[in-house]
Design a protein around this motif. Sequence first.
Motif, short mmCIF file in Angstrom:
data_model
loop_
_atom_site.label_atom_id
_atom_site.label_comp_id
_atom_site.label_asym_id
_atom_site.label_seq_id
_atom_site.Cartn_x
_atom_site.Cartn_y
_atom_site.Cartn_z
N TYR A 112 33.29 -34.79 -54.83
CA TYR A 112 33.31 -34.28 -56.20
C TYR A 112 33.09 -35.42 -57.19
O TYR A 112 33.50 -36.56 -56.95
CB TYR A 112 34.68 -33.67 -56.52
CG TYR A 112 35.20 -32.65 -55.54
CD1 TYR A 112 35.83 -33.06 -54.37
CD2 TYR A 112 35.10 -31.29 -55.80
CE1 TYR A 112 36.32 -32.12 -53.46
CE2 TYR A 112 35.61 -30.36 -54.91
CZ TYR A 112 36.21 -30.78 -53.74
OH TYR A 112 36.72 -29.85 -52.86
N PHE A 130 41.96 -28.90 -64.14
CA PHE A 130 43.09 -29.73 -64.55
C PHE A 130 43.71 -29.25 -65.86
O PHE A 130 43.01 -28.71 -66.73
CB PHE A 130 42.63 -31.18 -64.76
CG PHE A 130 42.52 -31.97 -63.50
CD1 PHE A 130 41.45 -31.81 -62.64
CD2 PHE A 130 43.50 -32.90 -63.17
CE1 PHE A 130 41.35 -32.54 -61.47
CE2 PHE A 130 43.41 -33.65 -62.01
CZ PHE A 130 42.33 -33.47 -61.15
N LEU A 160 40.81 -33.99 -66.36
CA LEU A 160 39.53 -34.19 -65.71
C LEU A 160 38.72 -32.89 -65.73
O LEU A 160 39.28 -31.79 -65.61
CB LEU A 160 39.73 -34.61 -64.25
CG LEU A 160 40.10 -36.06 -63.99
CD1 LEU A 160 41.49 -36.39 -64.50
CD2 LEU A 160 40.01 -36.35 -62.50
N PRO A 174 39.10 -45.00 -57.71
CA PRO A 174 39.69 -45.68 -58.86
C PRO A 174 38.93 -45.46 -60.17
O PRO A 174 39.45 -45.80 -61.22
CB PRO A 174 39.63 -47.16 -58.45
CG PRO A 174 38.48 -47.23 -57.51
CD PRO A 174 38.45 -45.93 -56.79
N GLY A 180 44.87 -46.22 -64.54
CA GLY A 180 43.97 -45.07 -64.47
C GLY A 180 43.85 -44.45 -63.11
O GLY A 180 43.15 -43.44 -62.95
N SER A 181 44.51 -45.01 -62.11
CA SER A 181 44.43 -44.45 -60.76
C SER A 181 45.23 -43.16 -60.66
O SER A 181 46.33 -43.08 -61.21
CB SER A 181 44.95 -45.45 -59.74
OG SER A 181 44.13 -46.59 -59.71
N LEU A 182 44.70 -42.19 -59.95
CA LEU A 182 45.39 -40.92 -59.71
C LEU A 182 46.11 -41.00 -58.37
O LEU A 182 45.48 -41.14 -57.33
CB LEU A 182 44.40 -39.77 -59.70
CG LEU A 182 43.96 -39.21 -61.03
CD1 LEU A 182 42.85 -38.21 -60.85
CD2 LEU A 182 45.12 -38.54 -61.76
N PHE A 186 41.32 -39.23 -54.77
CA PHE A 186 40.48 -39.77 -55.82
C PHE A 186 40.22 -41.26 -55.66
O PHE A 186 41.07 -42.01 -55.17
CB PHE A 186 41.11 -39.51 -57.19
CG PHE A 186 40.92 -38.10 -57.66
CD1 PHE A 186 41.71 -37.08 -57.18
CD2 PHE A 186 39.93 -37.80 -58.58
CE1 PHE A 186 41.53 -35.77 -57.60
CE2 PHE A 186 39.74 -36.49 -59.01
CZ PHE A 186 40.54 -35.47 -58.52
N ARG A 199 34.39 -46.87 -65.47
CA ARG A 199 34.53 -46.73 -66.93
C ARG A 199 33.19 -46.98 -67.58
O ARG A 199 32.62 -48.06 -67.44
CB ARG A 199 35.55 -47.74 -67.46
CG ARG A 199 36.93 -47.46 -66.96
CD ARG A 199 37.97 -48.43 -67.51
NE ARG A 199 39.27 -48.07 -67.00
CZ ARG A 199 40.08 -47.17 -67.54
NH1 ARG A 199 39.71 -46.56 -68.65
NH2 ARG A 199 41.23 -46.87 -66.99
N GLN A 248 36.62 -37.87 -67.16
CA GLN A 248 37.85 -37.86 -67.94
C GLN A 248 37.59 -38.56 -69.28
O GLN A 248 37.23 -39.73 -69.31
CB GLN A 248 38.99 -38.55 -67.20
CG GLN A 248 40.32 -38.44 -67.94
CD GLN A 248 41.49 -39.02 -67.19
OE1 GLN A 248 41.32 -39.92 -66.35
NE2 GLN A 248 42.69 -38.52 -67.45
N TYR A 285 34.12 -36.00 -61.30
CA TYR A 285 34.83 -35.51 -62.48
C TYR A 285 34.63 -36.52 -63.61
O TYR A 285 34.45 -37.71 -63.39
CB TYR A 285 36.33 -35.41 -62.21
CG TYR A 285 36.75 -34.36 -61.22
CD1 TYR A 285 36.78 -34.64 -59.85
CD2 TYR A 285 37.15 -33.10 -61.64
CE1 TYR A 285 37.18 -33.69 -58.94
CE2 TYR A 285 37.57 -32.13 -60.73
CZ TYR A 285 37.58 -32.43 -59.38
OH TYR A 285 37.99 -31.49 -58.48
N LEU A 333 35.40 -40.12 -62.23
CA LEU A 333 36.22 -40.20 -61.02
C LEU A 333 35.58 -39.39 -59.90
O LEU A 333 35.19 -38.24 -60.08
CB LEU A 333 37.62 -39.67 -61.30
CG LEU A 333 38.43 -40.61 -62.20
CD1 LEU A 333 39.25 -39.83 -63.20
CD2 LEU A 333 39.34 -41.49 -61.37
#
Lengths: 109, 114
Positions: free
Chosen positions: B33, A99, B43, B107, A41-43, B105, B110, B37, B35, B90
């Motif tokens: 920021y 996005f 996002l 990690p 899940g890391s960007l 960003f 959740r 997802q 976001y 995120l």
Amino acid sequence: GDKVKQSPSALSLQEGTNSALRCNFSIAATTVQWFLQNPRGSLINLFYLVPGTKENGRLKSAFDSKESYSTLHIRDAQLEDSGTYFCAAEGNYAQGLTFGLGTRVSVFP
Amino acid sequence: GGIITQTPKFLIGQEGQKLTLKCQQNFNHDTMYWYRQDSGKGLRLIYYSITENDLQKGDLSEGYDASREKKSSFSLTVTSAQKNEMAVFLCASSIGTGGSYEQYFGPGTRLTVL
């Protein structure tokens, strides 16, 4: 996803082949970023673009602000290139990224 | 280099509960920021802040509050968690204000609501 449209939505690539991903913008984008989201899940930041092109290893990206699109080319695909690629655009001011929905890339041997 | 830290990594809440997520960055970046997802999606921006104590709404701000306590930290509160909600939140930061800059960003946190 409407303001930034990514295509294709999914892509299956054999190792060693080349491919291209595309983003079309219906917003006035001044900068574009490309990310790879890994299975955790890391960007991961791939490119930050003003209009023009950049290259980094097997990846190359271009951004045309007049025609409102950006592309990401993958050359000699490797297994570790698998993941979801996102493009995102921003306008003139720091107002946050818009996005696309992503392109899921699977590279197989 | 720098790093963005998000806590907690996993958050499980109950319907109606108020939940707070935290983000810290040591880049010395001005803008931060939040976001959201959803599964299989891109996002979407909830809130952003260009400096300490500043707050700007994104497209998805309804149902959330945010607080920029100091330059290095930005927290997000889900004001009333929705049943069966599942998403990843995120946090990101960028160096400047008054222009467009590269964003980095964290990690993610959740969230699962039972």
